[in-house]
Design an enzyme around this catalytic site. Structure first.
Site, mmCIF file in Angstrom:
data_model
loop_
_atom_site.group_PDB
_atom_site.id
_atom_site.type_symbol
_atom_site.label_atom_id
_atom_site.label_comp_id
_atom_site.label_asym_id
_atom_site.label_seq_id
_atom_site.Cartn_x
_atom_site.Cartn_y
_atom_site.Cartn_z
ATOM 1 N N GLY A 92 -1.162 37.446 -3.424
ATOM 2 C CA GLY A 92 -1.246 36.537 -3.779
ATOM 3 C C GLY A 92 -1.427 36.803 -5.199
ATOM 4 O O GLY A 92 -0.940 36.339 -6.325
ATOM 5 N N MET A 93 -1.985 38.503 -5.427
ATOM 6 C CA MET A 93 -1.879 38.738 -6.757
ATOM 7 C C MET A 93 -0.618 39.900 -6.927
ATOM 8 O O MET A 93 -0.578 40.318 -8.037
ATOM 9 C CB MET A 93 -2.937 39.793 -6.455
ATOM 10 C CG MET A 93 -3.938 38.917 -6.644
ATOM 11 S SD MET A 93 -5.803 39.819 -7.227
ATOM 12 C CE MET A 93 -6.122 41.142 -5.326
ATOM 13 N N ASP B 195 -13.557 42.042 -1.749
ATOM 14 C CA ASP B 195 -12.612 41.261 -1.003
ATOM 15 C C ASP B 195 -12.196 42.377 0.279
ATOM 16 O O ASP B 195 -11.366 42.588 0.486
ATOM 17 C CB ASP B 195 -11.274 41.808 -1.481
ATOM 18 C CG ASP B 195 -10.786 40.613 -0.960
ATOM 19 O OD1 ASP B 195 -9.236 40.122 -1.630
ATOM 20 O OD2 ASP B 195 -11.061 39.269 -0.723
ATOM 21 N N ALA C 128 5.791 43.096 1.104
ATOM 22 C CA ALA C 128 5.019 42.170 1.594
ATOM 23 C C ALA C 128 4.686 41.557 0.193
ATOM 24 O O ALA C 128 4.735 42.471 -1.118
ATOM 25 C CB ALA C 128 3.423 42.200 2.781
ATOM 26 N N VAL D 169 3.932 44.359 -3.095
ATOM 27 C CA VAL D 169 4.239 45.834 -2.355
ATOM 28 C C VAL D 169 5.273 46.361 -2.146
ATOM 29 O O VAL D 169 6.462 45.435 -0.951
ATOM 30 C CB VAL D 169 2.283 46.363 -1.191
ATOM 31 C CG1 VAL D 169 3.229 47.749 -0.875
ATOM 32 C CG2 VAL D 169 1.814 45.268 -2.091
#
Length: 671
Positions: free
Chosen positions: A41-42, A154, A38, A45
């Site tokens: 936003g950062m 988070d 996937a 993977v």
């Protein structure tokens, strides 16, 4: 390992778009990238094989936009070292850290399972027992981080992984293994954003603590708040606040108290409502001090729920004349990861207190039976006593009947017919009936248009609580995929890309290509961008590189010279004549063009000029010589009068009706 988000397509030379250039790459001489899980936003993977230890790992590579700041790289490295020291069964382990092509990466434990977000998408909501069991393991992981001085920042369902239970039991979330991911990563990014932008809210707004919204600070109590919101969502199937803009959602955390879950889902025990309320208080000072304190409250709540269930079972065993007090079953022994540090081990089974014996109401040895009998005879001997007993029996009967009617039928109604409606009409119909709407995962359907209701739960006319929730499954429309642009990819990468769009791949004959190197895809059939159904076949053609022969330029040459040159190279000319202003037998076009690569024996198509269109010589005999000259000039022929230019034509050369090229000479004899 599941993460939210999707990948992107990188730009390669020659303006060719590929799915992901990292697939198949060997990172740091050790980690072979196998597939992309996937893109978030950062970071993106991937699954990778650790070729040194022969195990599957998850490789998280930070995006270039996050890694341009040198201070970020330093913070990221420090955070990675801290996370790697965080060893706990409920924490996704970090094995390694490094840089690839200037981008920092983490090598993490690969967890086979789903995120809590996936579980909620499938189940919509969980019962209190399942919710508290998952929350216990989440808090066990977060409390370990808090003891190590880390704040997650988070906490949300996307960062909670639910793996299959060690026992292999399927479908029982209480026995599943829960792991929390992304410890500390948000902190490094948050610090970088704060330096660059003057402060940025990094947490997901649906779960953000009020203090993060108002002044940007976070401590362990912020994680407690986010965990409380996750518990609320597990119980109700939704987050407490929504809005058109993220900032609207964020400020609702500051201005409003989180509602009780039972206000949305009737039947949730009050102790669970209180647990959510304590964790989500807007004042951080009023919450549990950290995840360990919150974990202790969750475990106490589970104990309370277990005791309540046991007491309910106990009351049902009261017989007409004998009261049996059975031993209340103890809570199952929790594994070590679920106990706080210093929490007492459960007492061995052999040391538990034996159950109290059953006592007969008429046990004369204890004297209880005599006293009860005397009281009963005294009450029944008086008329008012007998009337009171009868009235009590009637009242109890009425209460029981009304309660039975309410719990069995009175609180229920029937579900409306929503199937086959579009989404807007179904929502309007449900709202008119006072029902809430939830949505299950959409499904493709060849006949139903997009957003048409395929199924509903409960079904039409089925029993449902008044004001209850109806779950709808919407159509995604016909399942169609466009053929992706795989031209320029290697065959392996192209096959992977096509299989992701549910297409069957067949390999066509290899072909030479002047532009693409050997081994890459040169074409697909159907063409790129064509709409296909799942299972359709796509033929892939692979380049053999540049062809061994180069086609010479023969345009402008005579057909004889051109034919001889091509035959000498081992090529086969194919000749077709065509009208042209060029001289007859001159080559005016060739296919393929000069410079193209071809194999020996390839056919070269040549277009050859037939010459300009011919003119038919008219009959001139009998015409005055000046008139014949004028007629020939008008037909683009050259007159040549002989003998008497002012006489009458008695002969001509060429003869009438003879075709000649334009500009040809015609001799006329006049007398």
């Amino acid at each position: 390992m599941s993460h939210s988000g999707y990948g992107h397509i990188d730009s390669l030379p020659m303006d060719i778009q590929v799915a992901d250039s990292l697939l198949g790459t060997l990172v740091d001489g050790r980690y072979r990238i196998r597939g992309r899980v996937a893109r978030g936003g950062m970071a993106t993977v991937y699954t990778a094989t650790d070729e040194r230890l022969e195990r599957t790992v998850a490789l998280k590579i930070i995006h270039p936009a996050q890694a341009r700041d040198p201070q970020f790289l330093e913070r990221f490295t420090d955070e990675a070292k801290t996370i790697a020291r965080l060893t706990h069964p409920n924490v996704v382990a970090v094995y390694d850290q490094g840089h690839h092509a200037g981008l920092p990466y983490l090598v993490m434990e690969y967890v086979r399972g789903n995120t809590l977000r996936d579980v909620l998408a499938q189940r919509r909501r969980l019962n209190p027992g399942e919710s508290l069991a998952i929350l216990e393991q989440m808090l066990a992981a977060i409390s370990a981080a808090h003891r190590a001085g880390l704040v997650h920042r988070d906490v949300k369902p996307e960062n909670v992984l639910v793996a299959e239970a060690p026992s292999g039991g399927a479908g029982n979330l209480v026995d599943s293994v829960v792991k929390v991911a992304d410890f500390g990563l948000a902190r490094a990014v948050e610090a970088s954003a704060t330096d660059a932008d003057g402060g940025q809210l990094m947490a997901t707004v649906a779960y953000v603590a009020p203090e993060l919204v108002t002044d940007g600070r976070a401590d362990p109590r912020s994680d407690v708040y986010s965990a409380g919101i996750v518990l609320f969502e597990m119980l109700t199937g939704r987050v407490p606040y929504d809005g058109a803009q993220p900032v609207e959602v964020a400020w609702q955390h500051v201005d409003r108290d989180v509602p009780a879950p039972s206000s949305l889902v009737p039947g949730i025990p009050p102790v669970v409502d209180e647990l959510v309320a304590r964790a989500t208080r807007r004042d951080p000072q009023a919450r549990p001090t950290d995840a360990g304190a919150f974990l202790s409250e969750v475990q106490a709540t589970r104990d309370d729920l277990g005791s309540a269930n046991a007491n309910t079972a106990l009351l049902r065993q009261v017989s007409a004349r004998t009261v049996t007090i059975p031993r209340v079953p103890a809570e199952p022994e929790r594994p070590t990861w679920a106990r706080l540090p210093g929490q007492a081990e459960p007492a061995p089974a052999g040391r538990r207190r034996a159950p109290e014996p059953a006592y007969d109401d008429y046990d004369d040895d204890r004297g209880g039976g005599s006293r009860i009998g005397d009281r009963y005879r005294m009450v029944m001997s008086h008329p008012r006593g007998r009337m009171a007993v009868a009235a009590a029996i009637v009242v109890i009967g009425l209460v029981a009947a009304i309660s039975g009617w309410w719990w069995g039928m009175g609180r229920y109604t029937v579900a409306p017919q929503l199937a086959a409606m579009d989404k807007a009409a179904a929502e309007a119909q449900a709202t008119r009936g006072g029902f809430a709407i939830a949505y299950g995962p959409g499904q493709f359907d060849e006949k139903a248009a997009k957003d048409v209701v395929l199924r509903q739960d409960p079904p039409a006319a089925g029993r449902i609580l008044k004001g209850g929730t109806i779950t709808l499954v919407l159509s995604l429309g016909a399942e169609r995929y466009t053929v992706p642009d795989v031209v320029g990819m290697t065959l392996d990468l192209a096959t992977s890309e096509l299989e992701q769009t549910k297409l069957q791949i067949t390999k066509g004959a290899d072909r030479y290509d002047d532009n693409l190197p050997k081994g890459v895809v040169v074409a697909v059939d159907p063409a790129v961008g064509t709409e296909t159904k799942p299972g359709d076949k796509v033929t892939v053609f692979v380049s053999k590189g540049k062809a061994p022969l180069t086609v010479p330029r023969v345009v402008g040459k005579s057909i004889n010279d051109a034919r001889a040159e091509l035959i000498n190279l081992g090529l086969e000319p194919l000749i077709a004549y065509k009208q042209s202003d060029r001289p007859r037998d001159e080559v005016i076009k060739q296919t393929p063009n000069d410079g193209a690569g071809v194999e020996k024996g390839a056919k070269i198509e040549l277009e050859v000029s037939e010459g300009p269109p011919q003119v038919t010589v008219p009959r001139l005999i009998g015409l005055p010589c000046p008139q014949a000259v004028q007629q020939l000039q008008g037909m683009n022929l050259v007159p040549n009068p002989q003998v008497n230019p002012n006489g009458t034509v008695f002969a001509q050369q060429p003869n009438e009706n003879t075709p000649v090229p334009p500009g040809s000479q015609v001799v006329i004899y006049c007398s």
